[in-house]
Write a protein that holds these residues in place. Structure first.
Motif, PDB file in Angstrom:
ATOM      1  N   TYR A  44       0.876  -1.181   0.000  1.00  0.00           N
ATOM      2  CA  TYR A  44       0.000   0.000   0.000  1.00  0.00           C
ATOM      3  C   TYR A  44       0.903   1.217   0.000  1.00  0.00           C
ATOM      4  O   TYR A  44       1.522   1.526   1.012  1.00  0.00           O
ATOM      5  CB  TYR A  44      -0.874   0.041   1.252  1.00  0.00           C
ATOM      6  CG  TYR A  44      -1.912  -1.055   1.336  1.00  0.00           C
ATOM      7  CD1 TYR A  44      -3.012  -1.041   0.476  1.00  0.00           C
ATOM      8  CD2 TYR A  44      -1.818  -2.069   2.277  1.00  0.00           C
ATOM      9  CE1 TYR A  44      -3.975  -2.038   0.564  1.00  0.00           C
ATOM     10  CE2 TYR A  44      -2.778  -3.056   2.373  1.00  0.00           C
ATOM     11  CZ  TYR A  44      -3.861  -3.043   1.513  1.00  0.00           C
ATOM     12  OH  TYR A  44      -4.818  -4.007   1.604  1.00  0.00           O
TER      13      TYR A  44
ATOM     14  N   ASN B 237      -4.530  -8.455  14.493  1.00  0.00           N
ATOM     15  CA  ASN B 237      -5.013  -7.304  13.726  1.00  0.00           C
ATOM     16  C   ASN B 237      -3.876  -6.694  12.918  1.00  0.00           C
ATOM     17  O   ASN B 237      -2.778  -6.506  13.418  1.00  0.00           O
ATOM     18  CB  ASN B 237      -5.579  -6.229  14.660  1.00  0.00           C
ATOM     19  CG  ASN B 237      -6.852  -6.698  15.339  1.00  0.00           C
ATOM     20  OD1 ASN B 237      -6.919  -6.797  16.549  1.00  0.00           O
ATOM     21  ND2 ASN B 237      -7.844  -7.031  14.537  1.00  0.00           N
ATOM     22  N   GLY B 238      -4.171  -6.412  11.672  1.00  0.00           N
ATOM     23  CA  GLY B 238      -3.161  -5.772  10.835  1.00  0.00           C
ATOM     24  C   GLY B 238      -2.141  -6.744  10.269  1.00  0.00           C
ATOM     25  O   GLY B 238      -1.166  -6.332   9.656  1.00  0.00           O
TER      26      GLY B 238
ATOM     27  N   GLY C 184      -2.533  -8.818   7.843  1.00  0.00           N
ATOM     28  CA  GLY C 184      -2.610  -8.858   6.372  1.00  0.00           C
ATOM     29  C   GLY C 184      -3.644  -9.843   5.863  1.00  0.00           C
ATOM     30  O   GLY C 184      -3.664 -10.179   4.678  1.00  0.00           O
ATOM     31  N   LYS C 185      -4.545 -10.273   6.723  1.00  0.00           N
ATOM     32  CA  LYS C 185      -5.520 -11.298   6.323  1.00  0.00           C
ATOM     33  C   LYS C 185      -6.508 -10.760   5.288  1.00  0.00           C
ATOM     34  O   LYS C 185      -6.753 -11.384   4.246  1.00  0.00           O
ATOM     35  CB  LYS C 185      -6.282 -11.794   7.562  1.00  0.00           C
ATOM     36  CG  LYS C 185      -5.355 -12.309   8.663  1.00  0.00           C
ATOM     37  CD  LYS C 185      -6.101 -12.754   9.903  1.00  0.00           C
ATOM     38  CE  LYS C 185      -6.922 -11.688  10.605  1.00  0.00           C
ATOM     39  NZ  LYS C 185      -6.176 -10.658  11.350  1.00  0.00           N
ATOM     40  N   THR C 186      -7.077  -9.584   5.591  1.00  0.00           N
ATOM     41  CA  THR C 186      -8.031  -8.996   4.640  1.00  0.00           C
ATOM     42  C   THR C 186      -7.335  -8.684   3.322  1.00  0.00           C
ATOM     43  O   THR C 186      -7.881  -8.899   2.238  1.00  0.00           O
ATOM     44  CB  THR C 186      -8.650  -7.723   5.246  1.00  0.00           C
ATOM     45  OG1 THR C 186      -9.356  -8.091   6.424  1.00  0.00           O
ATOM     46  CG2 THR C 186      -9.591  -7.049   4.276  1.00  0.00           C
ATOM     47  N   THR C 187      -6.113  -8.202   3.433  1.00  0.00           N
ATOM     48  CA  THR C 187      -5.351  -7.911   2.226  1.00  0.00           C
ATOM     49  C   THR C 187      -5.202  -9.168   1.372  1.00  0.00           C
ATOM     50  O   THR C 187      -5.364  -9.130   0.151  1.00  0.00           O
ATOM     51  CB  THR C 187      -3.966  -7.360   2.609  1.00  0.00           C
ATOM     52  OG1 THR C 187      -4.156  -6.232   3.466  1.00  0.00           O
ATOM     53  CG2 THR C 187      -3.177  -6.955   1.392  1.00  0.00           C
TER      54      THR C 187
ATOM     55  N   GLU D 240     -15.325  -8.607   4.656  1.00  0.00           N
ATOM     56  CA  GLU D 240     -15.396  -7.953   5.952  1.00  0.00           C
ATOM     57  C   GLU D 240     -16.460  -6.859   5.829  1.00  0.00           C
ATOM     58  O   GLU D 240     -16.440  -6.083   4.887  1.00  0.00           O
ATOM     59  CB  GLU D 240     -14.028  -7.302   6.211  1.00  0.00           C
ATOM     60  CG  GLU D 240     -13.637  -7.171   7.641  1.00  0.00           C
ATOM     61  CD  GLU D 240     -12.179  -6.678   7.761  1.00  0.00           C
ATOM     62  OE1 GLU D 240     -11.581  -6.271   6.753  1.00  0.00           O
ATOM     63  OE2 GLU D 240     -11.659  -6.725   8.887  1.00  0.00           O
TER      64      GLU D 240
HETATM   65  N1  LIG Z   1      -6.213   0.566   1.995  1.00  0.00           N
HETATM   66  C1  LIG Z   1      -5.082   0.520   2.735  1.00  0.00           C
HETATM   67  N2  LIG Z   1      -4.151   1.487   2.569  1.00  0.00           N
HETATM   68  C2  LIG Z   1      -3.010   1.450   3.285  1.00  0.00           C
HETATM   69  N3  LIG Z   1      -2.708   0.514   4.181  1.00  0.00           N
HETATM   70  C3  LIG Z   1      -3.594  -0.486   4.384  1.00  0.00           C
HETATM   71  C4  LIG Z   1      -4.823  -0.510   3.663  1.00  0.00           C
HETATM   72  N4  LIG Z   1      -5.517  -1.596   4.051  1.00  0.00           N
HETATM   73  C5  LIG Z   1      -4.746  -2.203   4.980  1.00  0.00           C
HETATM   74  N5  LIG Z   1      -3.600  -1.544   5.176  1.00  0.00           N
HETATM   75  C6  LIG Z   1      -2.513  -1.932   6.056  1.00  0.00           C
HETATM   76  O1  LIG Z   1      -2.053  -3.196   5.684  1.00  0.00           O
HETATM   77  C7  LIG Z   1      -1.825  -4.019   6.810  1.00  0.00           C
HETATM   78  C8  LIG Z   1      -2.697  -5.249   6.727  1.00  0.00           C
HETATM   79  O2  LIG Z   1      -4.061  -4.893   6.858  1.00  0.00           O
HETATM   80  P1  LIG Z   1      -5.243  -5.909   6.770  1.00  0.00           P
HETATM   81  O3  LIG Z   1      -6.520  -5.156   6.727  1.00  0.00           O
HETATM   82  O4  LIG Z   1      -4.989  -6.836   5.657  1.00  0.00           O
HETATM   83  O5  LIG Z   1      -5.115  -6.658   8.147  1.00  0.00           O
HETATM   84  P2  LIG Z   1      -6.032  -7.765   8.807  1.00  0.00           P
HETATM   85  O6  LIG Z   1      -5.152  -8.882   9.072  1.00  0.00           O
HETATM   86  O7  LIG Z   1      -7.219  -8.002   7.976  1.00  0.00           O
HETATM   87  O8  LIG Z   1      -6.432  -7.059  10.166  1.00  0.00           O
HETATM   88  P3  LIG Z   1      -7.822  -7.177  11.011  1.00  0.00           P
HETATM   89  O9  LIG Z   1      -7.718  -8.417  11.779  1.00  0.00           O
HETATM   90  O10 LIG Z   1      -7.768  -5.991  11.883  1.00  0.00           O
HETATM   91  O11 LIG Z   1      -8.940  -7.142  10.038  1.00  0.00           O
HETATM   92  C9  LIG Z   1      -2.136  -3.164   8.013  1.00  0.00           C
HETATM   93  O12 LIG Z   1      -0.919  -2.632   8.501  1.00  0.00           O
HETATM   94  C10 LIG Z   1      -3.002  -2.070   7.496  1.00  0.00           C
HETATM   95  O13 LIG Z   1      -2.796  -0.893   8.224  1.00  0.00           O
END
Ligand SMILES: Nc1ncnc2c1ncn2[C@@H]1O[C@H](COP(=O)(O)OP(=O)(O)OP(=O)(O)O)[C@@H](O)[C@H]1O
Ligand SMILES: [Mg+2]
Lengths: 287, 234, 420
Positions: free
Chosen positions: B11, B36-37, B39-42, B83
């Protein structure tokens, strides 16, 4: 009675114009400043068709051809606008806004170059007058009323009863969600802009014969349409229909009873009032 | 089988996925665990084509799917319950479901899929003309599942499906999905805050930490790992 | 002085002289009118009127001053952004300071004229218009070349009331902007001498933006059942739509305005239906052949050059306004603003090339007799959509007879500046 007919006729003017804008704005959340010029081009295309074809095929058929060509031309312009502006500038609403503003001037200038700055008039395809209970309704206005009614019911059926229409509504409500369903949101955006612009073209074709056409006719019409869609509720096509009716009645009554010079003022005041009391518009749903 | 190899996602220059590799079997439930954070959603969004990886490859049954448009990925059989659900709140339940079948235009297929989904979640049948926005949280989640299933996926991706739900409802939903996937041979890739629950239902699992896979293996093994217990199950 | 200095001085002097002489050769005329945008529909025909006027002279070697010396005329246009007062001043600065024009034709809009009064007077640039408007004793270089607007509104309506005693009810339809307000006052002033028998049944100004719904505008006017409707503020196309709406409602009375574009009207309503019912009076309408052979010839060259569709009565109005300047140049020893002004004002009348002997007037209204009261032809439509002369109003005579009645009404309408 005449007043009732006037209300009806003015409502249909407003509706006709606001419909396409409300659709585009509602689905894509972009303000197409060139919408007024699409309307103007629709009128000029019709003028051209009527002027060249009427001697051979008669006024009404020439007008019909004009309306179809107008819809095609403005629909094409919508597609070009989508490819050239909306896609490359996605996520930059301000840039889109400025680009459509620029486009509106370009189109204005082109029309001035071709047809001159002086207003023209489309000779009315239907001349008679329909009289209803002592009041009159010129046939050319009946035409606008029919066109506005047909466009809004057509649009309603398309949006509510067909699959592409459903996709349009889905994209309007949640573009990301739509993408995840396998909807080609780009195609939907393109389609929406084509339909919205085509409506502007047809509207120009039907309004043309009852108003003066000029390269600058788009601006005031656009302003009124903005007021209508803001009061009606941004993104709510049916709210726009209701707001068109409100202003149709209100403006008619005002010019009837001597308030004609305050029309612009009251419309703007109503818009500001609605914005401050209920920013989502009278019929808008919360985001 | 879905395989990801060395995928990197950034990102604005900041790495969210750092050469992440994993695989998931069609027909199995695979759990993704991470803080949290992590990278799962990513990861989910990248598989769906919402985000393009900078490098690396993603394959579905051997064919590369990275770089494809989201609609093509749905057509190939991957469907995400995102999500936050991303329903169409002012469309009816039925319309939401039908939109899920955008890539499956055949009316007969749609009818049978719809019938199966109504069987799975009878409440959706009762509410079919109600607006999606008026449903309860649990019903909305059912609708999100149903909508995703309407595209006849081979692989269903679930990103925190239980968020905001009562534990009972949560469990019901997950078991319903598992049963459905078993019956139909669908693979499920599930991200859950409630790692315990996910690991209970899954055959396989992997742990994501700072954009990398820290641990992977059969769900039972992962569940018993002391580090996992300390970080996620404590 | 050493030789070198002398040579330089002589050289500079010579250059200055030749420069001066060549400036004398050409008369620079500025036209400040909208050249683009919506208002170009007015500005462009006005500009063309001046250009054709100049070309007529240039083709014959130029215009001769009182000494017999001929001068070429150069016309330069300056945009005023749709009659915006600020842009009017910018245009004047360019015309006067950069391009050294001697004469300027501008709008009669009071705000625009006021904006340039100072610069025009200081630089002795004779600034004329096709009507009165912000004339003032302090600014002798601001003149009105012809009767024109807004005076013609008053003369037109009173002529109709005078010659058609069966008119009992008049509707005044004006836009709610400064032109419209002026027109309303002048129409009312023209009706006042007949106040005993004539009633004003409608005089609500309308919002120019509301003209998209002509039927809505026309309905209350029709309901007031007038015998005569006088209008000001519609564009030519709107005029046609207005007449169409009134006719559809069943109106049978007369229409008056400064001008009508009959081509647009007859596209909607058969000319025969309107024959004898549509009146106009705006300086002169060159499309009518009998009033003056010269303007009629001008009309022909205009149509030849730009086509019938592009014709606007405003072209003849501008042309007529220039003929007053022409009369001044021909009587002046040199074609400077100052000399021409003096030549025009040596007596209280001017032998106007198109209208004949015309009186300077305006003192009661503006405190200065800087408005040339040219006789005003009133035109009426025939059954082919053309116009013929209904009468020529002796404006100066009318004013003398009716000013006592008209002045208070004009004052009330904010049109009198003489005593301020
Ligand atoms: N649109 C975005 N722009 C910039 N950074 C992002 C964006 N989306 C996520 N991130 C960053 O990328 C990293 C991974 O985020 P992600 O949402 O994939 O985490 P996650 O594992 O799904 O967390 P959670 O359990 O809180 O949902 C985090 O550091 C987040 O801040
Ligand atoms: Mg997440």
């Amino acid at each position: 009675m005449q007043i009732v007919l006037n209300c009806l006729s003015l409502t249909s003017f407003y509706l006709c114009f606001a419909l396409g804008l409300a659709l585009v704005f509602g689905v894509m959340r972009i303000i197409n400043f060139a919408h007024g010029e699409f309307f103007m081009i629709g009128a000029y295309v019709t003028y051209f068709c009527v002027a060249t074809l009427a001697p051979q095929i008669g006024g009404p058929s020439a007008w019909l051809v004009g309306a179809i060509v107008a819809a095609a031309v403005t629909g094409l312009l919508g597609a070009v606008l989508y490819r050239a502006v909306v896609v490359p500038l996605a996520d930059k609403p301000l840039a889109i806004f400025i680009s459509t503003l620029a486009l509106s001037y370009v189109l204005q200038t082109i029309v001035v170059q071709i047809f001159g700055p002086v207003g023209l008039s489309i000779s009315p395809p239907l001349r008679g007058v329909v009289s209803v209970g002592g009041a009159i309704l010129p046939a050319s206005r009946v035409m606008v009323i029919v066109a506005a009614a047909a466009l809004s019911t057509g649009l309603w059926i398309y949006l509510m009863r067909t699959e592409p229409g459903r996709r349009i509504r889905a994209v309007a409500q949640n573009p990301r969600g739509a993408l995840l369903q396998g909807i080609k949101t780009r195609n939907v955006g393109n389609l929406t802009l084509i339909i919205g612009s085509g409506i502007a073209g047809i509207c120009g074709a039907s309004m043309g014969p009852i108003s003066q056409i000029s390269p600058y006719m788009g601006g005031p019409a656009l302003w009124k349409a903005f007021i209508i869609i803001i009061v009606g509720g941004i993104g709510n096509v049916w709210g726009a229909v209701a707001a068109a009716a409100i202003f149709g009645v209100l403006d008619t009554l005002m010019s009837q009873f001597g308030g004609g010079r305050f029309l612009a003022l009251t419309s703007a005041a109503i818009m500001l009032f609605v914005l401050s009391v209920k920013p989502s518009g009278l019929f808008g749903e919360k985001e | 089988m879905l395989e990801a190899q060395d995928i990197v996602v950034e990102y604005g220059g900041v790495r969210a996925l750092d050469q992440l590799s994993f695989s998931a079997q069609i027909g199995d439930v695979t759990a993704v665990v991470g803080s949290n954070g992590a990278g799962k959603t990513t990861l989910m969004n990248t598989i769906c084509g919402l985000i393009q990886p900078v490098s690396g490859e993603i394959r579905l049954d051997g064919e590369r799917i990275d770089g494809l448009a989201p609609d093509e990925i749905v057509r190939r059989g991957i469907s995400l319950v995102p999500e936050g659900r991303e329903l169409f709140p002012r469309l009816s339940v039925l319309e939401n479901l039908l939109l899920g079948a955008t890539v499956r235009p055949d009316p007969a297929t749609r009818r049978t899929t719809l019938a199966r989904i109504y069987e799975l979640f009878p409440v959706l049948a009762d509410r079919q003309s109600q607006k999606a926005g008026q449903l309860s949280g649990g019903e909305q989640q059912m609708l999100a599942f149903g909508r995703a299933l309407m595209s006849l996926p081979k692989l269903l991706l679930l990103d925190e499906p239980s968020i905001g739900l009562a534990p009972m409802v949560e469990e019901q939903l997950i078991s319903a999905i598992r049963d459905y996937s078993l019956e139909n041979g669908i693979g499920v890739l599930i991200v859950e805050q409630n790692a315990m629950l996910a690991l209970e239902y899954a055959q396989h699992a992997f742990v994501v930490e700072q954009g990398r896979v820290a641990l992977s293996g059969p769900a039972a093994t992962v569940r018993d790992d002391p580090a996992v217990i300390a970080s996620y199950l404590g | 002085m050493d030789l070198m200095t002398r040579i330089i001085v002589a050289g500079v002097f010579a250059c200055g002289l030749t420069g001066y002489a060549s400036a004398q050769e050409t008369i620079n005329i500025g036209v400040v009118q909208p050249q683009a945008g919506e208002c170009a529909q007015w500005g462009v025909p006005i500009t063309r009127g001046v250009q054709i006027w100049a070309e007529e002279f240039n083709a014959n070697g130029g215009i001769a001053d009182a000494t017999g010396k001929k001068h070429q005329i150069k016309v330069t246009t300056y945009d005023n952004n749709c009659y915006t007062a600020g842009d009017e001043l910018t245009a004047f600065r360019r015309a006067i300071l950069d391009d050294k024009v001697n004469f300027i034709l501008q709008t009669f809009t009071p705000a625009s004229r006021q904006a340039v009064a100072q610069i025009a007077t200081e630089n002795k640039v004779l600034t004329t218009s096709y009507g009165a408007g912000y004339l003032n004793a302090k600014y002798p270089f601001l003149i009105g070349s012809v009767t024109g607007s807004p005076g013609s509104y008053m003369f037109l309506v009173s002529h109709l009331l005078e010659t058609r005693p069966d008119i009992k009810k008049v509707a005044i339809v004006t836009a709610d902007h400064s032109f419209g307000q002026a027109a309303l006052a002048y129409y009312k002033a023209g009706i006042t001498p007949y106040a005993k028998r004539v009633e004003i049944v409608y005089s609500q100004p309308y919002d120019p933006a509301s003209t998209s719904d002509m039927l809505g505008l026309a309905t209350p006017i029709f309901a007031s059942s007038p015998d005569l409707i006088v209008e000001l503020g519609f564009t030519p196309g709107q005029q046609a739509l207005f007449i169409e709406a009134m006719e559809q409602l069943g109106y049978k009375g007369l229409y008056g305005s400064e001008g009508w574009t009959m081509g647009l009207v007859t596209e909607r309503i058969p000319a025969a239906q309107l024959a004898g019912r549509v009146f106009s009076a705006y300086v002169v309408d060159a499309s009518e052949p009998s009033f003056s052979p010269r303007v009629s010839k001008f009309y022909k060259s205009y149509v030849e050059k730009y086509g019938q569709k592009e014709w606007s009565v405003l072209a003849s109005v501008a042309y007529a306004a220039m003929t007053t300047v022409e009369a001044g140049i021909q009587k002046a020893a040199a074609p400077t603003g100052d000399a021409v002004r003096q030549a025009l004002f040596t007596t209280d009348t001017v032998d106007q090339p198109l209208f004949g002997k015309s009186h300077w007037g305006g003192a009661e209204m503006y405190g200065a007799n800087n408005w040339l009261l040219t006789p005003l032809p009133v035109y009426v439509t025939d059954d082919k959509g053309g116009v013929k002369v209904d009468a020529v109003v002796d404006v100066a005579k009318w004013w003398n007879a009716n000013k006592d009645a008209a002045l208070p009404v004009l004052a009330q309408g904010g049109q009198v500046s003489a005593n301020k």
